[in-house]
Scaffold this motif. Structure first.
Motif, short mmCIF file in Angstrom:
data_model
loop_
_atom_site.label_atom_id
_atom_site.label_comp_id
_atom_site.label_asym_id
_atom_site.label_seq_id
_atom_site.Cartn_x
_atom_site.Cartn_y
_atom_site.Cartn_z
N ALA A 1 0.72 -1.24 0.25
CA ALA A 1 0.04 0.12 0.03
C ALA A 1 0.66 1.22 -0.08
N LYS A 2 2.07 1.15 0.30
CA LYS A 2 3.04 2.56 0.38
C LYS A 2 3.09 3.28 -0.73
N SER A 3 3.16 2.53 -2.06
CA SER A 3 2.96 3.43 -3.06
C SER A 3 1.80 4.00 -3.45
N LEU A 4 0.54 3.47 -2.76
CA LEU A 4 -0.67 4.11 -2.91
C LEU A 4 -1.38 5.16 -1.91
N SER A 5 -0.57 4.82 -0.74
CA SER A 5 -1.16 5.53 0.50
C SER A 5 -1.06 7.05 0.51
N THR A 6 -0.01 7.65 -0.11
CA THR A 6 -0.07 8.96 -0.24
C THR A 6 -1.14 9.47 -1.49
N SER A 7 -1.46 8.75 -2.34
CA SER A 7 -2.72 9.18 -3.26
C SER A 7 -4.08 8.71 -2.62
N ALA A 8 -4.15 8.23 -1.30
CA ALA A 8 -5.32 7.91 -0.64
C ALA A 8 -5.82 9.10 0.55
N ARG A 9 -6.77 9.60 0.56
CA ARG A 9 -7.02 10.31 1.83
C ARG A 9 -6.96 9.74 2.97
N VAL A 10 -7.56 8.51 3.17
CA VAL A 10 -7.07 7.60 4.20
C VAL A 10 -7.12 6.23 3.79
N VAL A 11 -6.36 5.49 4.85
CA VAL A 11 -6.13 4.19 4.60
C VAL A 11 -6.92 3.39 5.78
N CYS A 12 -7.79 2.45 5.39
CA CYS A 12 -8.75 1.64 6.58
C CYS A 12 -8.33 0.40 6.60
N VAL A 13 -7.78 -0.02 7.68
CA VAL A 13 -7.30 -1.53 7.91
C VAL A 13 -8.63 -2.10 8.45
N ILE A 14 -8.95 -3.24 7.85
CA ILE A 14 -10.51 -3.76 8.35
C ILE A 14 -10.50 -5.27 8.31
N ASP A 15 -11.15 -5.77 9.35
CA ASP A 15 -11.36 -7.16 9.35
C ASP A 15 -12.48 -7.59 8.31
N VAL A 16 -12.56 -8.43 7.44
CA VAL A 16 -13.48 -8.82 6.63
C VAL A 16 -14.15 -10.21 6.84
N ASP A 17 -13.91 -10.95 8.11
CA ASP A 17 -14.72 -12.07 8.36
C ASP A 17 -15.99 -11.79 9.28
N GLU A 18 -16.25 -10.49 9.30
CA GLU A 18 -17.34 -10.04 9.75
C GLU A 18 -17.95 -9.02 8.83
N PRO A 19 -19.28 -8.74 8.60
CA PRO A 19 -19.81 -7.90 7.68
C PRO A 19 -19.56 -6.43 8.11
N PHE A 20 -18.59 -6.03 8.62
CA PHE A 20 -18.54 -4.65 9.20
C PHE A 20 -18.88 -3.38 8.27
N LEU A 21 -18.24 -3.66 6.91
CA LEU A 21 -18.39 -2.46 5.94
C LEU A 21 -19.98 -2.27 5.80
N ASP A 22 -20.78 -3.10 5.89
CA ASP A 22 -22.12 -3.03 5.73
C ASP A 22 -22.74 -1.91 6.60
N HIS A 23 -21.97 -1.65 7.72
CA HIS A 23 -22.57 -0.76 9.04
C HIS A 23 -21.93 0.48 8.77
N VAL A 24 -21.18 0.94 7.56
CA VAL A 24 -20.51 2.20 7.58
C VAL A 24 -21.32 2.86 6.66
N SER A 25 -21.97 3.90 6.76
CA SER A 25 -22.64 4.76 6.05
C SER A 25 -21.74 6.11 5.56
N ALA A 26 -22.40 6.73 4.34
CA ALA A 26 -21.41 7.85 4.15
C ALA A 26 -21.47 8.92 4.84
#
Length: 315
Positions: A122-147
């Motif tokens: 990710a290092k080559s991409l991180s500076t072109s990303a506003r934020v870097v989100c480290v996330i666990d995907v063995d749970e449906p966590f992203l379903d619960h994040v609204s805009a």
């Protein structure tokens, strides 16, 4: 003149290119290639990968520029196939081979190795990303994040120079003690205590009842609070500073949770702190929920085949 009036009005309402939801639109800055770059490790996550991919597509449809780097290692349930298919069909994720993780028999070492592989990618991409989100995907966590919730996080990180990351809380209680640390509290030895007591079911349960459950309750708050390390399933870092961190443990420090190692390095590099944000609420994974002794023993008994299988695989 009309444009200037509208722009000033939006600014007075706190609505700028740094983001609040406006009539369903997501206001973004053209300074970045991505608004959010997600980093995740996935092994035997076939049940939750479709939810993760659909959440990425939902965010993209809302005007949020997202991409995910997903490390996969040794799945036997079709996880790699699902990730590769999603990568080809959506372009919203890239699969990273993390097979080298299987060379380690120690869980903490294995997780640190996998996270570092993704961080290096990710290092080559991180500076072109506003934020870097480290996330666990063995749970449906992203379903619960609204805009709306995401905008709160982006605003926090954009407006505070000393804040390097914002992590999630959870309901019915906060659960991730291993990754938590502040100037008064550390659970650096909890992994070893858990490991020592697994062979004694009663003492193992008492560790949860007398230590883990009360500490989880103490960190369950309805307000934002600061710390030096946290994860709890999802953590957003400033893209411009994420590359300063490292999951590689120092040789002179006992091995701890990989998130603690990384966040300690971020504190050292930036002199900043983290925040656990009350608006970023995830469902607490069922396996971390409070149980009575019979329920606790039954839960452990159900996990026994998988535990034995992992021991055989790494022997």
């Amino acid at each position: 003149m009309g444009f200037l009036f509208v722009f000033c009005l939006l600014c007075s309402l706190g609505i700028t290119s740094f983001g609040l939801t406006v009539e369903g639109a997501f206001w973004v800055s053209k300074e970045y290639r991505y608004d959010v770059l997600f980093l995740a490790l996935a092994r035997n996550c076939a049940k939750t990968i479709p939810n993760f991919v659909s959440s990425l597509a939902r965010m993209s449809g809302e005007g949020i520029r997202v991409h995910a780097l997903v490390g996969e290692n040794g799945s036997d349930d079709g996880t790699r196939y699902l990730l590769s298919a999603a990568s080809a069909s959506t372009g919203l994720l890239t699969v990273v081979d993390t097979a080298v993780m299987s060379n380690s028999t120690d869980r903490l070492e294995r997780m640190a190795l996998g996270r570092q592989l993704l961080a290096d990618r990710a290092k080559s991409l991180s500076t072109s990303a506003r934020v870097v989100c480290v996330i666990d995907v063995d749970e449906p966590f992203l379903d619960h994040v609204s805009a709306t919730a995401l905008n709160v996080v982006l605003q926090k990180l954009s407006s505070c120079d000393s804040l390097f990351a914002v992590s999630a809380t959870s309901k019915p209680s906060y659960y991730d003690l291993l990754a938590y640390e502040d100037e008064h509290t550390s659970f650096h030895d909890l992994e070893e205590r858990i490991r020592r007591l697994r062979g004694n079911p009663y003492r193992y349960y008492m560790l949860f009842k007398n230590t883990i459950y009360p500490e989880q309750d103490r960190l369950t708050r309805t307000f934002d609070f600061t710390c030096t390390s946290a994860f709890n399933g999802m953590c957003f870092y400033k893209g411009e500073s994420y590359h300063f961190g490292s999951y590689r443990p120092r040789a002179d420090v006992p091995c701890v949770c990989e998130h603690v190692t990384f966040n300690r390095s971020m504190v050292a590099a930036t002199g900043g702190y983290m925040e656990v944000n009350a608006s970023l609420v995830l469902p607490m994974p069922k396996e971390h929920g409070r149980r009575t002794l019979p329920g606790f023993l039954w839960q452990r008994l159900r996990k026994l085949p998988a535990f034995v299988s992992s021991k055989v695989r790494f022997s």
